[in-house]
Design a protein around this motif. Structure first.
Motif, PDB file in Angstrom:
ATOM      1  N   ASN A 297       1.024  -1.576  -0.177  1.00 14.04           N
ATOM      2  CA  ASN A 297       0.199   0.098  -0.034  1.00 14.04           C
ATOM      3  C   ASN A 297       1.107   1.038   0.049  1.00 14.04           C
ATOM      4  OD1 ASN A 297      -2.033  -1.416  -0.322  1.00 14.04           O
ATOM      5  ND2 ASN A 297      -2.418  -1.553   1.901  1.00 14.04           N
ATOM      6  N   HIS A 298       1.706   1.397   0.098  1.00 10.64           N
ATOM      7  CA  HIS A 298       2.370   2.461   0.798  1.00 10.64           C
ATOM      8  C   HIS A 298       3.365   2.750  -0.547  1.00 10.64           C
ATOM      9  CE1 HIS A 298       6.532   5.074   0.947  1.00 10.64           C
ATOM     10  NE2 HIS A 298       7.353   4.103   0.981  1.00 10.64           N
ATOM     11  N   LEU A 299       3.409   1.560  -1.461  1.00  7.91           N
ATOM     12  CA  LEU A 299       4.702   1.722  -3.075  1.00  7.91           C
ATOM     13  C   LEU A 299       3.295   2.201  -3.641  1.00  7.91           C
ATOM     14  CD1 LEU A 299       6.971  -1.400  -2.965  1.00  7.91           C
ATOM     15  CD2 LEU A 299       6.723   1.008  -3.022  1.00  7.91           C
ATOM     16  N   ARG A 300       1.894   1.765  -3.823  1.00  3.24           N
ATOM     17  CA  ARG A 300       0.281   2.006  -4.073  1.00  3.24           C
ATOM     18  C   ARG A 300      -0.261   3.426  -4.498  1.00  3.24           C
ATOM     19  NH1 ARG A 300      -3.420  -3.191  -2.686  1.00  3.24           N
ATOM     20  NH2 ARG A 300      -2.674  -4.789  -4.923  1.00  3.24           N
ATOM     21  N   TRP A 301       0.569   3.904  -2.894  1.00  2.00           N
ATOM     22  CA  TRP A 301       0.467   5.520  -2.190  1.00  2.00           C
ATOM     23  C   TRP A 301       1.423   6.437  -3.390  1.00  2.00           C
ATOM     24  CZ3 TRP A 301       3.420   8.711   0.011  1.00  2.00           C
ATOM     25  CH2 TRP A 301       3.285   9.910   0.095  1.00  2.00           C
ATOM     26  N   MET A 302       2.559   5.682  -3.350  1.00  2.00           N
ATOM     27  CA  MET A 302       3.155   6.734  -4.184  1.00  2.00           C
ATOM     28  C   MET A 302       3.692   7.085  -5.653  1.00  2.00           C
ATOM     29  SD  MET A 302       7.052   5.521  -2.483  1.00  2.00           S
ATOM     30  CE  MET A 302       7.703   6.355  -3.215  1.00  2.00           C
ATOM     31  N   ALA A 303       2.898   5.340  -6.067  1.00  2.00           N
ATOM     32  CA  ALA A 303       2.539   4.792  -7.639  1.00  2.00           C
ATOM     33  C   ALA A 303       1.369   6.015  -7.706  1.00  2.00           C
ATOM     34  CB  ALA A 303       2.588   3.387  -7.523  1.00  2.00           C
ATOM     35  N   ALA A 304       0.629   6.712  -7.391  1.00  2.00           N
ATOM     36  CA  ALA A 304      -0.606   6.653  -7.609  1.00  2.00           C
ATOM     37  C   ALA A 304      -0.598   8.314  -7.783  1.00  2.00           C
ATOM     38  CB  ALA A 304      -1.952   6.712  -6.707  1.00  2.00           C
ATOM     39  N   ALA A 305      -0.016   9.094  -6.531  1.00  3.91           N
ATOM     40  CA  ALA A 305       0.387  10.539  -6.450  1.00  3.91           C
ATOM     41  C   ALA A 305       1.558  10.773  -7.440  1.00  3.91           C
ATOM     42  CB  ALA A 305       1.635  10.313  -4.962  1.00  3.91           C
ATOM     43  N   SER A 306       2.074  10.128  -8.136  1.00  4.49           N
ATOM     44  CA  SER A 306       3.244   9.744  -9.563  1.00  4.49           C
ATOM     45  C   SER A 306       2.413  10.257 -10.579  1.00  4.49           C
ATOM     46  CB  SER A 306       4.701   9.643  -9.241  1.00  4.49           C
ATOM     47  OG  SER A 306       4.981  10.050  -8.030  1.00  4.49           O
ATOM     48  N   GLY A 307       1.466   9.204 -10.777  1.00  2.00           N
ATOM     49  CA  GLY A 307       1.089   9.089 -11.964  1.00  2.00           C
ATOM     50  C   GLY A 307       1.716   7.986 -12.415  1.00  2.00           C
ATOM     51  N   LEU A 308       1.617   7.033 -11.477  1.00  2.00           N
ATOM     52  CA  LEU A 308       2.880   5.167 -12.497  1.00  2.00           C
ATOM     53  C   LEU A 308       1.933   4.251 -12.528  1.00  2.00           C
ATOM     54  CD1 LEU A 308       6.044   5.945 -10.330  1.00  2.00           C
ATOM     55  CD2 LEU A 308       5.773   6.186 -12.759  1.00  2.00           C
ATOM     56  N   PRO A 309       1.942   3.283 -13.156  1.00  5.27           N
ATOM     57  CA  PRO A 309       0.954   2.413 -13.381  1.00  5.27           C
ATOM     58  C   PRO A 309       0.657   1.252 -11.542  1.00  5.27           C
ATOM     59  CG  PRO A 309       2.980   2.025 -15.083  1.00  5.27           C
ATOM     60  CD  PRO A 309       2.934   3.283 -14.232  1.00  5.27           C
ATOM     61  N   ALA A 310      -0.153   0.952 -11.695  1.00  5.55           N
ATOM     62  CA  ALA A 310      -0.073   0.034 -10.045  1.00  5.55           C
ATOM     63  C   ALA A 310       0.503  -1.031 -10.725  1.00  5.55           C
ATOM     64  CB  ALA A 310      -1.807  -0.152  -9.775  1.00  5.55           C
ATOM     65  N   GLY A 311       0.807  -1.350 -11.414  1.00  7.58           N
ATOM     66  CA  GLY A 311       1.653  -2.576 -11.760  1.00  7.58           C
ATOM     67  C   GLY A 311       2.717  -2.797 -11.211  1.00  7.58           C
ATOM     68  N   ARG A 312       3.459  -1.430 -11.482  1.00  5.78           N
ATOM     69  CA  ARG A 312       4.629  -1.128 -11.021  1.00  5.78           C
ATOM     70  C   ARG A 312       5.510  -1.836  -9.907  1.00  5.78           C
ATOM     71  NH1 ARG A 312       9.602  -1.882 -13.272  1.00  5.78           N
ATOM     72  NH2 ARG A 312      10.082  -0.374 -11.871  1.00  5.78           N
ATOM     73  N   VAL A 313       4.366  -1.737  -8.642  1.00  6.96           N
ATOM     74  CA  VAL A 313       4.138  -1.896  -7.300  1.00  6.96           C
ATOM     75  C   VAL A 313       4.499  -3.297  -7.090  1.00  6.96           C
ATOM     76  CG1 VAL A 313       3.050  -2.084  -4.978  1.00  6.96           C
ATOM     77  CG2 VAL A 313       2.545  -0.502  -6.213  1.00  6.96           C
ATOM     78  N   ASP A 314       3.801  -4.425  -7.258  1.00  5.01           N
ATOM     79  CA  ASP A 314       4.233  -5.857  -7.846  1.00  5.01           C
ATOM     80  C   ASP A 314       5.523  -6.149  -8.244  1.00  5.01           C
ATOM     81  OD1 ASP A 314       2.289  -6.688  -5.541  1.00  5.01           O
ATOM     82  OD2 ASP A 314       1.103  -7.181  -7.544  1.00  5.01           O
ATOM     83  N   GLU A 315       5.782  -5.204  -9.624  1.00  2.00           N
ATOM     84  CA  GLU A 315       7.010  -5.793 -10.250  1.00  2.00           C
ATOM     85  C   GLU A 315       7.980  -5.187  -9.591  1.00  2.00           C
ATOM     86  OE1 GLU A 315       7.396  -3.959 -13.832  1.00  2.00           O
ATOM     87  OE2 GLU A 315       5.435  -4.320 -14.675  1.00  2.00           O
ATOM     88  N   VAL A 316       8.178  -4.203  -8.382  1.00  2.00           N
ATOM     89  CA  VAL A 316       9.376  -3.976  -7.288  1.00  2.00           C
ATOM     90  C   VAL A 316      10.269  -4.469  -6.775  1.00  2.00           C
ATOM     91  CG1 VAL A 316       9.444  -1.831  -8.928  1.00  2.00           C
ATOM     92  CG2 VAL A 316       8.358  -2.085  -6.708  1.00  2.00           C
ATOM     93  N   LEU A 317       8.348  -4.842  -5.763  1.00  3.51           N
ATOM     94  CA  LEU A 317       8.513  -5.816  -5.127  1.00  3.51           C
ATOM     95  C   LEU A 317       9.141  -7.159  -4.760  1.00  3.51           C
ATOM     96  CD1 LEU A 317       4.435  -5.483  -3.149  1.00  3.51           C
ATOM     97  CD2 LEU A 317       7.054  -4.745  -1.934  1.00  3.51           C
ATOM     98  N   ASP A 318       8.537  -7.817  -5.838  1.00  2.00           N
ATOM     99  CA  ASP A 318       9.987  -8.692  -6.455  1.00  2.00           C
ATOM    100  C   ASP A 318      10.762  -8.510  -6.535  1.00  2.00           C
ATOM    101  OD1 ASP A 318       9.229 -11.628  -7.565  1.00  2.00           O
ATOM    102  OD2 ASP A 318      10.254 -10.432  -9.183  1.00  2.00           O
ATOM    103  N   GLN A 319      11.402  -7.518  -7.215  1.00  2.00           N
ATOM    104  CA  GLN A 319      12.626  -6.957  -7.879  1.00  2.00           C
ATOM    105  C   GLN A 319      14.226  -6.916  -6.568  1.00  2.00           C
ATOM    106  OE1 GLN A 319      12.189  -3.566 -10.719  1.00  2.00           O
ATOM    107  NE2 GLN A 319      14.516  -3.959 -10.774  1.00  2.00           N
ATOM    108  N   VAL A 320      13.213  -6.230  -4.848  1.00  2.00           N
ATOM    109  CA  VAL A 320      13.755  -5.944  -4.042  1.00  2.00           C
ATOM    110  C   VAL A 320      13.573  -7.018  -3.050  1.00  2.00           C
ATOM    111  CG1 VAL A 320      13.829  -3.446  -4.374  1.00  2.00           C
ATOM    112  CG2 VAL A 320      11.940  -5.019  -2.927  1.00  2.00           C
ATOM    113  N   GLY A 321      12.826  -8.491  -3.139  1.00  2.65           N
ATOM    114  CA  GLY A 321      12.522 -10.234  -2.969  1.00  2.65           C
ATOM    115  C   GLY A 321      11.690  -9.306  -1.653  1.00  2.65           C
ATOM    116  N   LEU A 322      10.978  -8.410  -1.817  1.00  2.00           N
ATOM    117  CA  LEU A 322       9.771  -8.225  -0.522  1.00  2.00           C
ATOM    118  C   LEU A 322       8.626  -8.732  -0.906  1.00  2.00           C
ATOM    119  CD1 LEU A 322      10.880  -4.641   0.604  1.00  2.00           C
ATOM    120  CD2 LEU A 322      11.173  -6.686   1.902  1.00  2.00           C
TER     121      LEU A 322
END
Length: 305
Positions: free
Chosen positions: A92-117
């Motif tokens: 939800n923290h990353l979803r908030w960041m994405a929404a505030a910056s006009g970024l696609p919500a799909g990026r959230v799970d991508e970056v969570l996977d990148q950093v192992g979270l």
């Protein structure tokens, strides 16, 4: 690319950054080093437009941060790993960041996977260890898939496995052609991670260049020799004009000579060698040599050296 030009920041009578100019190239990891109080964090904040320079400017791919049309798509940063609402989950923290910056919500799970979270994505960020918080901060920096990345002490709180992960991660980002600037006090890690270094002290540039050149220019390479005929070889090397230091364990440290030269002298004297190895200076030694006059608080023992 990041380019600082005459960057200056004053707080009243205190000069935190003083006419600082340097360049961070793309495709490489650049270490940003300096003693406590050197102005590293202030400089990073000015790069990101969080602090306004008193004088000078800093450009990201040719533009000030304030003129970037989509900042998070150009620059990602981790300055404070604990900058997160403790009751929000990582996702939800990353979803908030994405929404505030006009970024696609799909990026959230991508970056969570990148950093192992991925496995802890729905857990409260307030319960994260410092190492997990660092990974979440890195995920936030990656949300916009930016070309430029700034990391302030990214290995804090990470165990050896985590440190190795972030080292390879930053190097992979640079290999993709991104600009990576990382500040750290772990000099041994910076020696392994960074190809280039920017060293500052009291807000001023001390040195900039490749890691190898900086270490080579500020330290002296030596040759370690072990032999049962140490005194005989030491005398012969000294006669040739080389500086020889005898260690308590019986080994010799030779300055001003290559290992080939030491080996040639030993052969000419009929000396048996048990070890002959070149010793390169360390980044820690180079750092201390370069910044010795720029340390804000110094013990009398260190000052006397």
């Amino acid at each position: 690319m990041i380019e600082a030009i005459g960057l200056t920041k004053r707080y009243g009578s205190t000069v935190a950054v003083d006419n600082l100019s340097f360049t961070v190239r793309s495709g490489r990891v650049t270490g940003f080093l300096g003693p406590n109080g050197a102005g590293k964090s202030t400089t990073m904040r000015m790069i990101l437009g969080l602090d306004r320079p008193t004088a000078g400017s800093v450009l990201i791919d040719g533009k000030p941060y304030q003129e970037l049309r989509h900042p998070l798509r150009t620059v990602g940063a981790l300055l404070d790993a604990k900058w997160v609402h403790p009751n929000r989950s990582a996702r939800n923290h990353l979803r908030w960041m994405a929404a505030a910056s006009g970024l696609p919500a799909g990026r959230v799970d991508e970056v969570l996977d990148q950093v192992g979270l991925t496995s802890v994505a729905n857990k409260r960020a307030g319960g994260f260890s410092l190492g997990m918080s660092q990974r979440l901060g890195i995920a936030g920096a990656l949300l916009g898939d930016p070309k430029v990345l700034l990391f302030d002490e990214p290995v804090n709180g990470l165990d050896p496995e985590g440190i190795l992960w972030i080292r390879r991660f930053m190097q992979d980002l640079a290999k993709q052609g991104r600009t990576v600037l990382v500040s750290s006090h772990l000099l041994s890690e910076m020696a392994l991670t960074a190809e280039d270094l920017v060293v500052i002290g009291r807000g001023r540039l001390i040195s900039q260049g490749s890691t190898a050149d900086l270490i080579g220019g500020a330290t002296q390479n030596t040759v370690l020799v072990r032999t049962p005929q140490a005194q005989h070889l030491g005398n012969a090397l000294a006669h040739k004009g080389f500086q020889v230091e005898s260690k308590p364990d019986g080994s010799l440290v030779v300055s001003g000579a290559s290992s080939d030269q030491v080996g040639d002298v030993a052969a000419s004297c009929g000396v048996v060698l048990h070890e002959l190895s070149p010793q390169r200076g360390s980044l820690e030694e180079a750092f201390m040599q370069l910044t010795g006059d720029s340390v804000e608080y110094q013990s009398s023992e260190v000052a006397a050296r």
